[in-house]
Structures are given as structure tokens and as C-alpha cells.
Enzyme design. Structure first.
Site, PDB file in Angstrom:
ATOM      1  N   PRO A  24       0.793  -1.230   0.000  1.00  0.00           N
ATOM      2  CA  PRO A  24       0.000   0.000   0.000  1.00  0.00           C
ATOM      3  C   PRO A  24       0.825   1.281   0.000  1.00  0.00           C
ATOM      4  O   PRO A  24       1.868   1.367   0.660  1.00  0.00           O
ATOM      5  CB  PRO A  24      -0.831  -0.099   1.286  1.00  0.00           C
ATOM      6  N   ASN A  25       0.305   2.241  -0.748  1.00  0.00           N
ATOM      7  CA  ASN A  25       0.811   3.621  -0.836  1.00  0.00           C
ATOM      8  C   ASN A  25       2.086   3.759  -1.662  1.00  0.00           C
ATOM      9  O   ASN A  25       2.484   4.880  -1.978  1.00  0.00           O
ATOM     10  CB  ASN A  25       1.013   4.227   0.566  1.00  0.00           C
ATOM     11  N   ARG A  32       5.084  12.211  -2.834  1.00  0.00           N
ATOM     12  CA  ARG A  32       4.975  12.670  -1.449  1.00  0.00           C
ATOM     13  C   ARG A  32       6.164  12.145  -0.639  1.00  0.00           C
ATOM     14  O   ARG A  32       6.788  11.169  -1.003  1.00  0.00           O
ATOM     15  CB  ARG A  32       3.670  12.140  -0.807  1.00  0.00           C
ATOM     16  N   TYR A  37      11.424   8.811   1.147  1.00  0.00           N
ATOM     17  CA  TYR A  37      11.367   7.763   0.121  1.00  0.00           C
ATOM     18  C   TYR A  37      12.014   8.151  -1.207  1.00  0.00           C
ATOM     19  O   TYR A  37      12.031   7.350  -2.138  1.00  0.00           O
ATOM     20  CB  TYR A  37       9.909   7.337  -0.104  1.00  0.00           C
ATOM     21  N   ASN A  88       8.179  -5.438  -1.288  1.00  0.00           N
ATOM     22  CA  ASN A  88       8.105  -4.341  -0.325  1.00  0.00           C
ATOM     23  C   ASN A  88       6.648  -4.298   0.116  1.00  0.00           C
ATOM     24  O   ASN A  88       5.792  -3.762  -0.605  1.00  0.00           O
ATOM     25  CB  ASN A  88       8.521  -3.012  -0.937  1.00  0.00           C
ATOM     26  N   ALA A  91       3.314  -0.841   4.756  1.00  0.00           N
ATOM     27  CA  ALA A  91       2.966  -0.940   6.179  1.00  0.00           C
ATOM     28  C   ALA A  91       2.490  -2.349   6.565  1.00  0.00           C
ATOM     29  O   ALA A  91       2.516  -2.707   7.749  1.00  0.00           O
ATOM     30  CB  ALA A  91       1.907   0.100   6.538  1.00  0.00           C
ATOM     31  N   HIS A  94       4.470  -4.761   8.964  1.00  0.00           N
ATOM     32  CA  HIS A  94       4.509  -4.713  10.416  1.00  0.00           C
ATOM     33  C   HIS A  94       3.380  -5.482  11.097  1.00  0.00           C
ATOM     34  O   HIS A  94       3.404  -5.658  12.303  1.00  0.00           O
ATOM     35  CB  HIS A  94       4.531  -3.245  10.862  1.00  0.00           C
ATOM     36  N   GLU A 112      12.809  -9.435   1.247  1.00  0.00           N
ATOM     37  CA  GLU A 112      12.036  -8.319   1.795  1.00  0.00           C
ATOM     38  C   GLU A 112      12.819  -7.048   1.498  1.00  0.00           C
ATOM     39  O   GLU A 112      14.006  -6.963   1.822  1.00  0.00           O
ATOM     40  CB  GLU A 112      11.867  -8.517   3.305  1.00  0.00           C
ATOM     41  N   HIS A 114      12.981  -2.731   1.515  1.00  0.00           N
ATOM     42  CA  HIS A 114      12.453  -1.433   1.967  1.00  0.00           C
ATOM     43  C   HIS A 114      13.351  -0.314   1.470  1.00  0.00           C
ATOM     44  O   HIS A 114      14.593  -0.445   1.473  1.00  0.00           O
ATOM     45  CB  HIS A 114      12.403  -1.360   3.500  1.00  0.00           C
ATOM     46  N   LEU A 115      12.741   0.783   1.096  1.00  0.00           N
ATOM     47  CA  LEU A 115      13.510   1.966   0.683  1.00  0.00           C
ATOM     48  C   LEU A 115      14.198   2.590   1.887  1.00  0.00           C
ATOM     49  O   LEU A 115      15.385   2.924   1.850  1.00  0.00           O
ATOM     50  CB  LEU A 115      12.574   2.975   0.020  1.00  0.00           C
ATOM     51  N   SER A 116      13.421   2.804   2.947  1.00  0.00           N
ATOM     52  CA  SER A 116      13.975   3.368   4.181  1.00  0.00           C
ATOM     53  C   SER A 116      14.471   2.229   5.071  1.00  0.00           C
ATOM     54  O   SER A 116      14.307   1.050   4.724  1.00  0.00           O
ATOM     55  CB  SER A 116      12.896   4.179   4.917  1.00  0.00           C
ATOM     56  N   ARG A 121      13.520   4.064  12.426  1.00  0.00           N
ATOM     57  CA  ARG A 121      12.359   4.961  12.459  1.00  0.00           C
ATOM     58  C   ARG A 121      11.513   4.686  13.717  1.00  0.00           C
ATOM     59  O   ARG A 121      12.043   4.275  14.723  1.00  0.00           O
ATOM     60  CB  ARG A 121      11.579   4.798  11.152  1.00  0.00           C
ATOM     61  N   ARG A 125       7.647   0.423  13.640  1.00  0.00           N
ATOM     62  CA  ARG A 125       8.195  -0.109  12.379  1.00  0.00           C
ATOM     63  C   ARG A 125       9.322  -1.111  12.631  1.00  0.00           C
ATOM     64  O   ARG A 125       9.869  -1.684  11.689  1.00  0.00           O
ATOM     65  CB  ARG A 125       8.737   1.037  11.511  1.00  0.00           C
TER      66      ARG A 125
HETATM   67  O1  CA2 Z   1      10.766   1.965   3.611  1.00  0.00           O
HETATM   68  C1  CA2 Z   1       9.925   1.296   3.034  1.00  0.00           C
HETATM   69  O2  CA2 Z   1      10.064   0.882   1.882  1.00  0.00           O
HETATM   70  C2  CA2 Z   1       8.576   0.988   3.745  1.00  0.00           C
HETATM   71  O3  CA2 Z   1       8.183  -0.320   3.406  1.00  0.00           O
HETATM   72  C3  CA2 Z   1       7.573   1.995   3.228  1.00  0.00           C
HETATM   73  C4  CA2 Z   1       6.215   1.890   3.928  1.00  0.00           C
HETATM   74  C5  CA2 Z   1       6.392   1.931   5.439  1.00  0.00           C
HETATM   75  O4  CA2 Z   1       5.138   1.731   6.075  1.00  0.00           O
HETATM   76  C6  CA2 Z   1       7.369   0.891   5.926  1.00  0.00           C
HETATM   77  O5  CA2 Z   1       7.529   1.045   7.331  1.00  0.00           O
HETATM   78  C7  CA2 Z   1       8.728   1.058   5.263  1.00  0.00           C
HETATM   79  C8  CA2 Z   1       5.301   3.052   3.552  1.00  0.00           C
HETATM   80  C9  CA2 Z   1       5.158   3.291   2.107  1.00  0.00           C
HETATM   81  C10 CA2 Z   1       4.416   4.581   1.926  1.00  0.00           C
HETATM   82  O6  CA2 Z   1       4.863   5.144   0.731  1.00  0.00           O
HETATM   83  C11 CA2 Z   1       4.569   6.444   0.492  1.00  0.00           C
HETATM   84  C12 CA2 Z   1       5.131   6.974  -0.638  1.00  0.00           C
HETATM   85  C13 CA2 Z   1       4.900   8.271  -0.948  1.00  0.00           C
HETATM   86  C14 CA2 Z   1       4.064   9.040  -0.150  1.00  0.00           C
HETATM   87  C15 CA2 Z   1       3.492   8.509   0.978  1.00  0.00           C
HETATM   88  C16 CA2 Z   1       3.741   7.198   1.297  1.00  0.00           C
END
Ligand code: CA2
Length: 164
Positions: A24-25, A32, A37, A88, A91, A94, A112, A114-116, A121, A125
Site C-alpha cells: 500500500p501507498n 509525497r 522515500y 516491499n 505498512a 509490520h 524483503e 524497503h527503501l527506508s 524509524r 516499524r
Molecule cells: O521503507 C519502506 O520501503 C517501507 O516499506 C515503506 C512503507 C512503510 O510503512 C514501511 O515502514 C517502510 C510506507 C510506504 C508509503 O509510501 C509512500 C510513498 C509516498 C508518499 C506517501 C507514502
């Protein structure tokens, strides 16, 4: 010598299909929260992953969904058809035991991604329910994580030799 140059590969073989899944997202990437990210879009990340995969002799399918059940179905669809899943889960990382269970029923390599770095964090998370069923995790390297994840698949399947 660069890391890339130190890896030997045989890209002539057809090594199978990698499924690249996003939760998701992540369709909002580049639009954003660039401070967390980055500015690269999801389409650009997928193109980078596909380029690396094809160089190593894999093909790559991709899917993004904001729905947990759609991701579970995509993992099921990879069974017996794909040699690896790079995921990836967003959320869902978690708390989705449904994704945990689906990945646990997949026989191939699971990365698995993740970008971050979620461990650097907020405390919520720091738990990944995906990590226990993953072959390994790549986190915190931003866009570089995509080629790293594909190389990790190649390494796990014997398609890449590190160290020349
Ligand atoms: O760091 C990552 O790749 C995450 O999987 C990104 C998830 C976050 O919940 C994980 O803890 C770490 C969130 C992705 C949300 O992506 C967005 C991108 C642009 C704007 C808003 C949210």
C-alpha cells in the site's frame, strides 16, 4: 574494482521469473515524502529492477496493490511459477500475518525490500512479520535497493558469483 565489476554472471541462461510486489501507498512514490522515500517513481524503480533482472538472465513481473488480499493472491500465483519474490509490503510489513503465511507457503527465494530503514524509524516499524519467512532483507539503501535485491536473488540461486 566496483562491486558490479566483481560479479560474474551468465546471462545467457533463462533463469526464471522474479515477481516484484509492492504494498500500500507505494504507488505514490516520487509524489509525497521525498525526504524519506526519494523522488524516484515506482515505475522507475520497477524499470531498474527489470533491467538488472534481464542482465542476469531472469524475467520480472510486477504488481502493486493497496489490498492485502490481492497481494496474498499474487504470492499464491507465484507458487510453482516464479523462482523468487521480491516484496516491499509497505505498512503490511509490520502486521500482516496473511502475507507472512502466504510467503511461508512459497518455495523460492524471498527478499524483503524497503527503501527506508524501518529499524531507524518509529518503534512500531521495528517489527517485521515478513522477516521470519524471508530469505533476507534489504533496507535503507533507497533506489539502490532494487538492483541489490535482484543480485541477492541471483546470488541465492547461483546465477551470480561475488568476488570474481
Ligand atoms: O521503507 C519502506 O520501503 C517501507 O516499506 C515503506 C512503507 C512503510 O510503512 C514501511 O515502514 C517502510 C510506507 C510506504 C508509503 O509510501 C509512500 C510513498 C509516498 C508518499 C506517501 C507514502
Amino acid at each position: 574494482m566496483s562491486t558490479e565489476a566483481a560479479m560474474s554472471t551468465d546471462a545467457t541462461a533463462s533463469r526464471g521469473v522474479i515477481a516484484l510486489l509492492h504494498g500500500p501507498n507505494l504507488n505514490l512514490l516520487g509524489d509525497r515524502e521525498p525526504e524519506i522515500y526519494g523522488t524516484t517513481t515506482l515505475a522507475d524503480h520497477i524499470a531498474t529492477a527489470r533491467e538488472t533482472a534481464e542482465r542476469l538472465g531472469f524475467s520480472l513481473e510486477d504488481q502493486q496493490s493497496n489490498q492485502e488480499g490481492v497481494l496474498v493472491d499474487a504470492i499464491h500465483a507465484a507458487r510453482g511459477r516464479c523462482v523468487a519474490i521480491i516484496i516491499n509490503p509497505g505498512a503490511f510489513t509490520h502486521y500482516s500475518w496473511a502475507i507472512h503465511d502466504a510467503l511461508g507457503a512459497f518455495d523460492g527465494v524471498v527478499v524483503e525490500l524497503h527503501l527506508s530503514n524501518p529499524n531507524a524509524r518509529e518503534p512500531w516499524r521495528h517489527t517485521s512479520v515478513v522477516a521470519p519467512v524471508a530469505t533476507g532483507t534489504i533496507a535503507g539503501f533507497g533506489a539502490h535497493g532494487y538492483p541489490l535485491a535482484v543480485y541477492a536473488v541471483g546470488r541465492a540461486l547461483g546465477a551470480v558469483t561475488l568476488g570474481g
